[in-house]
Structures are given as structure tokens and as C-alpha cells.
Design a protein around this motif. Sequence first.
Motif, PDB file in Angstrom:
ATOM      1  N   GLN A 221       0.985  -1.540  -0.190  1.00  0.00           N
ATOM      2  CA  GLN A 221       0.069   0.046   0.195  1.00  0.00           C
ATOM      3  C   GLN A 221       0.605   0.897   0.134  1.00  0.00           C
ATOM      4  O   GLN A 221       0.058   2.326  -0.998  1.00  0.00           O
ATOM      5  CB  GLN A 221      -0.743   0.393   0.997  1.00  0.00           C
ATOM      6  CG  GLN A 221      -2.755   1.141   1.075  1.00  0.00           C
ATOM      7  CD  GLN A 221      -3.131   0.400   0.072  1.00  0.00           C
ATOM      8  OE1 GLN A 221      -3.317  -0.016  -0.715  1.00  0.00           O
ATOM      9  NE2 GLN A 221      -3.950   1.448   0.207  1.00  0.00           N
TER      10      GLN A 221
ATOM     11  N   TYR B 252       1.086   3.911  -3.153  1.00  0.00           N
ATOM     12  CA  TYR B 252       1.167   5.444  -2.402  1.00  0.00           C
ATOM     13  C   TYR B 252       1.625   6.310  -3.145  1.00  0.00           C
ATOM     14  O   TYR B 252       1.626   7.752  -3.141  1.00  0.00           O
ATOM     15  CB  TYR B 252       0.602   5.631  -0.885  1.00  0.00           C
ATOM     16  CG  TYR B 252       0.781   6.907  -1.042  1.00  0.00           C
ATOM     17  CD1 TYR B 252      -1.029   7.984  -0.672  1.00  0.00           C
ATOM     18  CD2 TYR B 252       1.783   7.572  -0.588  1.00  0.00           C
ATOM     19  CE1 TYR B 252      -1.093   9.330  -0.379  1.00  0.00           C
ATOM     20  CE2 TYR B 252       1.327   9.049   0.061  1.00  0.00           C
ATOM     21  CZ  TYR B 252       0.435   9.666   0.077  1.00  0.00           C
ATOM     22  OH  TYR B 252       0.504  11.277   0.689  1.00  0.00           O
TER      23      TYR B 252
ATOM     24  N   ARG C   8      -5.575   3.776 -11.241  1.00  0.00           N
ATOM     25  CA  ARG C   8      -6.273   3.177 -12.284  1.00  0.00           C
ATOM     26  C   ARG C   8      -6.900   4.487 -12.930  1.00  0.00           C
ATOM     27  O   ARG C   8      -7.062   4.843 -14.554  1.00  0.00           O
ATOM     28  CB  ARG C   8      -7.736   2.382 -12.341  1.00  0.00           C
ATOM     29  CG  ARG C   8      -7.281   1.239 -11.825  1.00  0.00           C
ATOM     30  CD  ARG C   8      -8.175   0.312 -11.631  1.00  0.00           C
ATOM     31  NE  ARG C   8      -9.474   0.470 -10.949  1.00  0.00           N
ATOM     32  CZ  ARG C   8      -9.311  -0.181  -9.683  1.00  0.00           C
ATOM     33  NH1 ARG C   8      -8.278  -0.291  -9.010  1.00  0.00           N
ATOM     34  NH2 ARG C   8     -10.346   0.748  -8.994  1.00  0.00           N
ATOM     35  N   ARG C   9      -7.442   5.598 -12.062  1.00  0.00           N
ATOM     36  CA  ARG C   9      -8.130   6.738 -13.091  1.00  0.00           C
ATOM     37  C   ARG C   9      -7.287   7.763 -13.057  1.00  0.00           C
ATOM     38  O   ARG C   9      -7.117   8.091 -14.120  1.00  0.00           O
ATOM     39  CB  ARG C   9      -9.024   7.516 -11.735  1.00  0.00           C
ATOM     40  CG  ARG C   9     -10.014   7.028 -11.296  1.00  0.00           C
ATOM     41  CD  ARG C   9     -11.221   7.885 -10.062  1.00  0.00           C
ATOM     42  NE  ARG C   9     -11.505   8.646 -10.576  1.00  0.00           N
ATOM     43  CZ  ARG C   9     -12.233   9.697 -10.288  1.00  0.00           C
ATOM     44  NH1 ARG C   9     -12.812   9.431  -8.873  1.00  0.00           N
ATOM     45  NH2 ARG C   9     -12.982  11.197 -11.313  1.00  0.00           N
TER      46      ARG C   9
ATOM     47  N   ALA D 147      -9.525  11.302  -4.557  1.00  0.00           N
ATOM     48  CA  ALA D 147     -10.177  10.252  -3.904  1.00  0.00           C
ATOM     49  C   ALA D 147      -9.223   9.205  -3.726  1.00  0.00           C
ATOM     50  O   ALA D 147      -9.479   7.868  -3.173  1.00  0.00           O
ATOM     51  CB  ALA D 147     -10.080   9.623  -6.225  1.00  0.00           C
TER      52      ALA D 147
ATOM     53  N   LYS E 267      -6.813   9.826  -1.132  1.00  0.00           N
ATOM     54  CA  LYS E 267      -7.485   9.604  -0.206  1.00  0.00           C
ATOM     55  C   LYS E 267      -8.430   8.093   0.432  1.00  0.00           C
ATOM     56  O   LYS E 267      -8.126   7.754   2.013  1.00  0.00           O
ATOM     57  CB  LYS E 267      -8.042  10.665   0.737  1.00  0.00           C
ATOM     58  CG  LYS E 267      -6.493  11.723   0.381  1.00  0.00           C
ATOM     59  CD  LYS E 267      -7.502  12.329   0.994  1.00  0.00           C
ATOM     60  CE  LYS E 267      -6.845  14.139   0.443  1.00  0.00           C
ATOM     61  NZ  LYS E 267      -6.962  15.709   0.800  1.00  0.00           N
ATOM     62  N   HIS E 268      -9.052   7.740  -0.044  1.00  0.00           N
ATOM     63  CA  HIS E 268     -10.474   6.873   0.487  1.00  0.00           C
ATOM     64  C   HIS E 268     -10.219   5.741  -0.482  1.00  0.00           C
ATOM     65  O   HIS E 268     -11.035   4.310  -0.472  1.00  0.00           O
ATOM     66  CB  HIS E 268     -12.165   7.796  -0.259  1.00  0.00           C
ATOM     67  CG  HIS E 268     -11.607   8.460   0.566  1.00  0.00           C
ATOM     68  ND1 HIS E 268     -11.847   9.127   2.421  1.00  0.00           N
ATOM     69  CD2 HIS E 268     -11.842   9.712   0.302  1.00  0.00           C
ATOM     70  CE1 HIS E 268     -11.997   9.398   2.368  1.00  0.00           C
ATOM     71  NE2 HIS E 268     -11.961  11.259   1.022  1.00  0.00           N
ATOM     72  N   ASP E 269      -9.870   5.733  -1.956  1.00  0.00           N
ATOM     73  CA  ASP E 269      -9.277   4.409  -2.803  1.00  0.00           C
ATOM     74  C   ASP E 269      -8.594   4.611  -3.318  1.00  0.00           C
ATOM     75  O   ASP E 269      -8.626   5.395  -4.793  1.00  0.00           O
ATOM     76  CB  ASP E 269     -11.054   4.319  -3.877  1.00  0.00           C
ATOM     77  CG  ASP E 269     -10.796   3.170  -4.541  1.00  0.00           C
ATOM     78  OD1 ASP E 269      -9.637   2.396  -4.595  1.00  0.00           O
ATOM     79  OD2 ASP E 269     -11.773   3.051  -5.537  1.00  0.00           O
ATOM     80  N   LEU E 270      -7.264   4.554  -2.631  1.00  0.00           N
ATOM     81  CA  LEU E 270      -6.304   4.126  -3.445  1.00  0.00           C
ATOM     82  C   LEU E 270      -5.781   3.241  -5.072  1.00  0.00           C
ATOM     83  O   LEU E 270      -4.988   3.811  -5.853  1.00  0.00           O
ATOM     84  CB  LEU E 270      -4.888   4.148  -2.610  1.00  0.00           C
ATOM     85  CG  LEU E 270      -2.932   4.649  -3.207  1.00  0.00           C
ATOM     86  CD1 LEU E 270      -3.108   5.348  -3.328  1.00  0.00           C
ATOM     87  CD2 LEU E 270      -2.227   3.810  -2.087  1.00  0.00           C
ATOM     88  N   ALA E 271      -6.268   2.299  -5.185  1.00  0.00           N
ATOM     89  CA  ALA E 271      -6.241   1.560  -5.986  1.00  0.00           C
ATOM     90  C   ALA E 271      -7.132   2.371  -7.622  1.00  0.00           C
ATOM     91  O   ALA E 271      -6.689   2.202  -8.512  1.00  0.00           O
ATOM     92  CB  ALA E 271      -6.799  -0.248  -6.035  1.00  0.00           C
ATOM     93  N   GLY E 272      -8.212   2.658  -6.898  1.00  0.00           N
ATOM     94  CA  GLY E 272      -9.413   3.810  -8.352  1.00  0.00           C
ATOM     95  C   GLY E 272      -8.486   4.184  -8.672  1.00  0.00           C
ATOM     96  O   GLY E 272      -8.815   4.345  -9.495  1.00  0.00           O
ATOM     97  N   ALA E 273      -7.597   4.883  -7.918  1.00  0.00           N
ATOM     98  CA  ALA E 273      -6.948   6.895  -8.000  1.00  0.00           C
ATOM     99  C   ALA E 273      -6.189   6.557  -9.050  1.00  0.00           C
ATOM    100  O   ALA E 273      -5.635   7.418  -9.920  1.00  0.00           O
ATOM    101  CB  ALA E 273      -6.577   7.477  -6.319  1.00  0.00           C
TER     102      ALA E 273
END
Length: 76
Positions: free
Chosen positions: A6, A10, A57-58, A47, A49-55
Motif C-alpha cells: 500500500q 501510494y 487506475r483513474r 479520491a 485518500k479513500h480508494d488508492l487503487a481506484g485513484a
Amino acid sequence: MERDGQLDLYAAVADRLKEAHAAVRALQVPEGVRMALTRKLLVITAAAKHDLAGAARRLERFIEDLDEGRFPEEER
């Protein structure tokens, strides 16, 4: 061990965000387009801060769009 992964993710996202912000600053586009791109980066940052993997990808999709010259409409 998961915690180390993680932290690595980050750090990678933080580095890519810095690169993306620098790339946006260097673009020769109207100010409204630059503002829209910067706003997208701020949303991705929040984003993370709450969903690192999703951020992550975005962010990669954002960078792909930037590299391909796909920019949002100019904001007014």
C-alpha cells in the motif's frame, strides 16, 4: 506485508500525480482547458485518500488521455 504494498502504491501514485501536474502546466492549451485538467487531477488526488487503487487506475487513464491529446472542453 500488505501495508508495504500500500505504501509503495501510494508513493507511485504521488510520483505520477506530480508528473501529471507538470505535464498539464507545460501544455500549450487555453486556460480553461488547463483548469479543467487541473480540476480532474485534484479529484483524483482526493479520491486517493479513500480508494488508492481506484485513484491509480483513474490517474493512468488521465495520463493516457493526455498523451493521446484527448482534452476536456474548455471551462468558462
